[in-house]
Design a protein around this motif. Structure first.
Motif, PDB file in Angstrom:
ATOM      1  N   ALA A 160       0.832  -1.205   0.000  1.00 32.23           N
ATOM      2  CA  ALA A 160       0.000   0.000   0.000  1.00 32.23           C
ATOM      3  C   ALA A 160       0.866   1.255   0.000  1.00 32.23           C
ATOM      4  CB  ALA A 160      -0.923  -0.009   1.213  1.00 32.23           C
ATOM      5  N   MET A 161       1.970   1.236   0.773  1.00 23.67           N
ATOM      6  CA  MET A 161       2.822   2.425   0.833  1.00 23.67           C
ATOM      7  C   MET A 161       3.583   2.632  -0.471  1.00 23.67           C
ATOM      8  SD  MET A 161       5.496   3.754   3.698  1.00 23.67           S
ATOM      9  CE  MET A 161       4.163   4.569   4.605  1.00 23.67           C
ATOM     10  N   ILE A 162       4.156   1.580  -1.026  1.00 23.60           N
ATOM     11  CA  ILE A 162       4.915   1.722  -2.265  1.00 23.60           C
ATOM     12  C   ILE A 162       4.013   2.194  -3.398  1.00 23.60           C
ATOM     13  CG2 ILE A 162       6.245   0.481  -4.016  1.00 23.60           C
ATOM     14  CD1 ILE A 162       7.766   0.980  -1.379  1.00 23.60           C
ATOM     15  N   GLU A 163       2.841   1.589  -3.516  1.00 25.72           N
ATOM     16  CA  GLU A 163       1.895   2.008  -4.558  1.00 25.72           C
ATOM     17  C   GLU A 163       1.479   3.462  -4.377  1.00 25.72           C
ATOM     18  OE1 GLU A 163      -1.244  -0.799  -4.103  1.00 25.72           O
ATOM     19  OE2 GLU A 163      -0.025  -2.503  -4.814  1.00 25.72           O
ATOM     20  N   SER A 164       1.281   3.888  -3.131  1.00 23.97           N
ATOM     21  CA  SER A 164       0.846   5.264  -2.859  1.00 23.97           C
ATOM     22  C   SER A 164       1.955   6.270  -3.138  1.00 23.97           C
ATOM     23  CB  SER A 164       0.367   5.374  -1.407  1.00 23.97           C
ATOM     24  OG  SER A 164      -0.744   4.537  -1.176  1.00 23.97           O
ATOM     25  N   ILE A 165       3.189   5.925  -2.769  1.00 27.17           N
ATOM     26  CA  ILE A 165       4.316   6.814  -3.082  1.00 27.17           C
ATOM     27  C   ILE A 165       4.430   7.004  -4.589  1.00 27.17           C
ATOM     28  CG2 ILE A 165       6.842   7.007  -3.057  1.00 27.17           C
ATOM     29  CD1 ILE A 165       6.758   5.591  -0.309  1.00 27.17           C
ATOM     30  N   ASP A 166       4.361   5.899  -5.318  1.00 21.39           N
ATOM     31  CA  ASP A 166       4.473   5.980  -6.778  1.00 21.39           C
ATOM     32  C   ASP A 166       3.322   6.780  -7.393  1.00 21.39           C
ATOM     33  OD1 ASP A 166       6.733   4.455  -6.539  1.00 21.39           O
ATOM     34  OD2 ASP A 166       5.819   2.593  -7.245  1.00 21.39           O
ATOM     35  N   LYS A 167       2.178   6.742  -6.754  1.00 20.27           N
ATOM     36  CA  LYS A 167       1.000   7.428  -7.295  1.00 20.27           C
ATOM     37  C   LYS A 167       0.962   8.907  -6.928  1.00 20.27           C
ATOM     38  CE  LYS A 167      -4.078   7.103  -7.385  1.00 20.27           C
ATOM     39  NZ  LYS A 167      -5.255   6.305  -6.928  1.00 20.27           N
ATOM     40  N   TYR A 168       1.317   9.245  -5.667  1.00 18.31           N
ATOM     41  CA  TYR A 168       1.058  10.592  -5.160  1.00 18.31           C
ATOM     42  C   TYR A 168       2.292  11.480  -5.024  1.00 18.31           C
ATOM     43  CZ  TYR A 168      -3.551   8.721  -4.000  1.00 18.31           C
ATOM     44  OH  TYR A 168      -4.801   8.154  -4.061  1.00 18.31           O
ATOM     45  N   PHE A 169       3.479  10.901  -4.942  1.00 13.01           N
ATOM     46  CA  PHE A 169       4.673  11.734  -4.799  1.00 13.01           C
ATOM     47  C   PHE A 169       5.090  12.259  -6.174  1.00 13.01           C
ATOM     48  CE2 PHE A 169       6.835  10.833  -0.485  1.00 13.01           C
ATOM     49  CZ  PHE A 169       5.613  10.869   0.167  1.00 13.01           C
ATOM     50  N   PRO A 170       5.822  13.372  -6.209  1.00 15.13           N
ATOM     51  CA  PRO A 170       6.158  14.000  -7.494  1.00 15.13           C
ATOM     52  C   PRO A 170       7.134  13.179  -8.324  1.00 15.13           C
ATOM     53  CG  PRO A 170       7.286  15.117  -5.702  1.00 15.13           C
ATOM     54  CD  PRO A 170       6.317  14.164  -5.064  1.00 15.13           C
ATOM     55  N   GLU A 171       7.137  13.450  -9.611  1.00 15.69           N
ATOM     56  CA  GLU A 171       8.078  12.816 -10.522  1.00 15.69           C
ATOM     57  C   GLU A 171       9.506  13.153 -10.084  1.00 15.69           C
ATOM     58  OE1 GLU A 171       9.158  12.755 -15.320  1.00 15.69           O
ATOM     59  OE2 GLU A 171       7.353  13.788 -14.590  1.00 15.69           O
ATOM     60  N   GLY A 172      10.380  12.167 -10.184  1.00 12.65           N
ATOM     61  CA  GLY A 172      11.760  12.355  -9.732  1.00 12.65           C
ATOM     62  C   GLY A 172      12.018  11.825  -8.336  1.00 12.65           C
ATOM     63  N   THR A 173      10.956  11.408  -7.623  1.00 17.84           N
ATOM     64  CA  THR A 173      11.109  10.796  -6.300  1.00 17.84           C
ATOM     65  C   THR A 173      11.781   9.428  -6.430  1.00 17.84           C
ATOM     66  OG1 THR A 173       9.135  11.898  -5.421  1.00 17.84           O
ATOM     67  CG2 THR A 173       9.871   9.908  -4.280  1.00 17.84           C
ATOM     68  N   LYS A 174      12.727   9.150  -5.540  1.00 17.44           N
ATOM     69  CA  LYS A 174      13.363   7.831  -5.483  1.00 17.44           C
ATOM     70  C   LYS A 174      12.982   7.168  -4.159  1.00 17.44           C
ATOM     71  CE  LYS A 174      17.399   9.418  -8.118  1.00 17.44           C
ATOM     72  NZ  LYS A 174      18.875   9.620  -8.074  1.00 17.44           N
TER      73      LYS A 174
END
Length: 401
Positions: free
Chosen positions: A305-319
């Motif tokens: 749930a956290m990984i999917e949410s980070i990929d969905k909601y955090f800005p482009e360029g996030t690692k």
């Protein structure tokens, strides 16, 4: 009033991070991704209640459990550690080489009592566990960082710094590392054990997250490759049984365990027998396998749930990292965002109310390293709360770009 010891000044940075972390964990209005706690649903409350009532009914058993006990700890629990936790991981041990301690962190304290004089060098991962650095700072050690990559601590950089600094200890968290969630590769585990032997330096292997693996290949601990007794293995029951029980353990050779027993005796005589006996009985009654499955299933769902949410909601360029187990992912934000400043706003803004741990405090080198990073823990929040919190946090982050 007398002056405080100089060591208290060196601990201030880490102590402030830890105080902030626990404050947010206990605020019901905040979605906290700060602490390293397992899911409440995985605390075996009913089983512990049953066991406690049973052992207290046995004639004389209660008096025994509530009295002073052996410094090494309850023999039943030490045998379970040897047979149920170490042997399946390729580590052959004798119960007399196991010391029960009060939480995993006491291992760092006792090892410092044994080895560290003010100014001595301890090599640590970059970044590393802030609580351990707090302990090392209390003993006025000089923590020198070793480079990490996706396979964990760099053994090339480690060897170069062993040669350069002649450290007393090398501190490493090999599996689902705190704070990054990374796992040290098998070849590097072998190499680190070899370096300890080659250069006569103690490898302190702190491995409390090892048993919460829910994807990827299981790896033998560094201790499994130790041929000379230079590796000391520290672990804890906080993640696989109960953090409130405050039970940990150390496995080391005869000489080191003997010295640790002396230090333990002088520090607090022995760890409480009551949680030790309850924990041992939990294993003896066969409750652990089902409990372990629950731990892995629950935390796998929360990680996803956290990984999917980070990929969905955090800005482009996030690692971010993708941990195969444990409780943490590590995030590097784009655009030079300072996560310490972001944390202050995220916890105080009524539209966000989300906590995490800012990354800078995990780096011993200072100079702003890690200021755009954060540690996010998914253990203590339900999948729905994780999705809500990460969406709120992502919206706030995007306003900073």
């Amino acid at each position: 009033m007398s002056n405080y010891a100089k060591r208290m000044k060196t601990m201030e940075k880490q102590a402030n991070i830890i105080k902030s972390l626990f404050s947010s964990m206990n605020d019901p209005d905040i979605i906290s991704f700060g602490g390293g706690a397992i899911a409440r649903e995985c605390l075996p409350v009913d089983k512990i209640r049953e066991i406690t009532e049973d052992i207290m009914r046995v004639d004389s058993r209660g008096y025994e459990i509530l009295s002073y006990g052996p410094v090494l700890g309850a023999k039943d629990l030490r045998e379970i550690i040897v047979n149920d936790l170490l042997a399946p991981k390729g580590v052959k041990a004798n119960p007399d080489n196991i010391l029960i301690i009060t939480g995993g962190l006491e291992a760092m304290n006792l090892m410092c009592q044994l080895y560290i004089e003010p100014g001595d060098v301890i090599l640590v991962e970059s970044p590393t566990f802030v609580h351990s650095v707090e302990t090392f700072s209390m003993f006025e050690a000089n923590c020198i960082p070793v480079i990490m990559d996706d396979e964990g601590m760099s053994t090339e950089d480690l060897e170069a710094k062993i040669i350069k600094y002649n450290p007393k200890l090398v501190y490493v968290i090999p599996t689902f590392q705190n704070p990054t969630g990374r796992t040290l590769s098998l070849e590097r585990r072998k190499k680190i054990a070899e370096l300890g032997s080659k250069y006569d330096v103690i490898i302190l292997e702190d491995d409390p997250y090892r048993d919460i693996r829910y994807s990827g290949e299981d790896l033998l601990p560094i201790k499994a490759f130790d041929k000379t007794g230079h590796t000391v293995l520290a672990n804890s029951f906080s993640k696989i049984f109960s953090p409130g029980s405050r039970i940990g353990y150390v496995y080391a050779n005869d000489e080191i365990i003997s010295k640790m027993v002396d230090a333990k005796s002088a520090t607090n005589s022995h760890s409480s027998l009551l949680p030790q006996i309850i924990c041992a009985e939990f294993f003896k009654r066969g409750y652990y396998p089902e409990h372990h499955k629950l731990l892995c299933d629950v935390h796998r769902e929360r990680r996803d749930a956290m990984i999917e949410s980070i990929d969905k909601y955090f800005p482009e360029g996030t690692k971010r990292t993708f941990p195969d187990g444990g409780l943490f992912t590590w995030v590097e934000l784009p655009g030079g965002i300072n996560t310490s400043e972001l944390l202050a706003e995220a916890t105080s803004n009524p539209d966000v109310k989300v906590a995490f741990v800012a990354g800078e405090g995990f780096f011993t080198e200072g100079n702003g390293k890690g200021s755009n990073c954060m540690r996010l823990s998914f253990g203590a929040s339900t999948p729905d709360k994780i999705r809500t919190g990460i969406e709120r946090l992502g919206k706030l982050i995007k306003t900073k770009l």
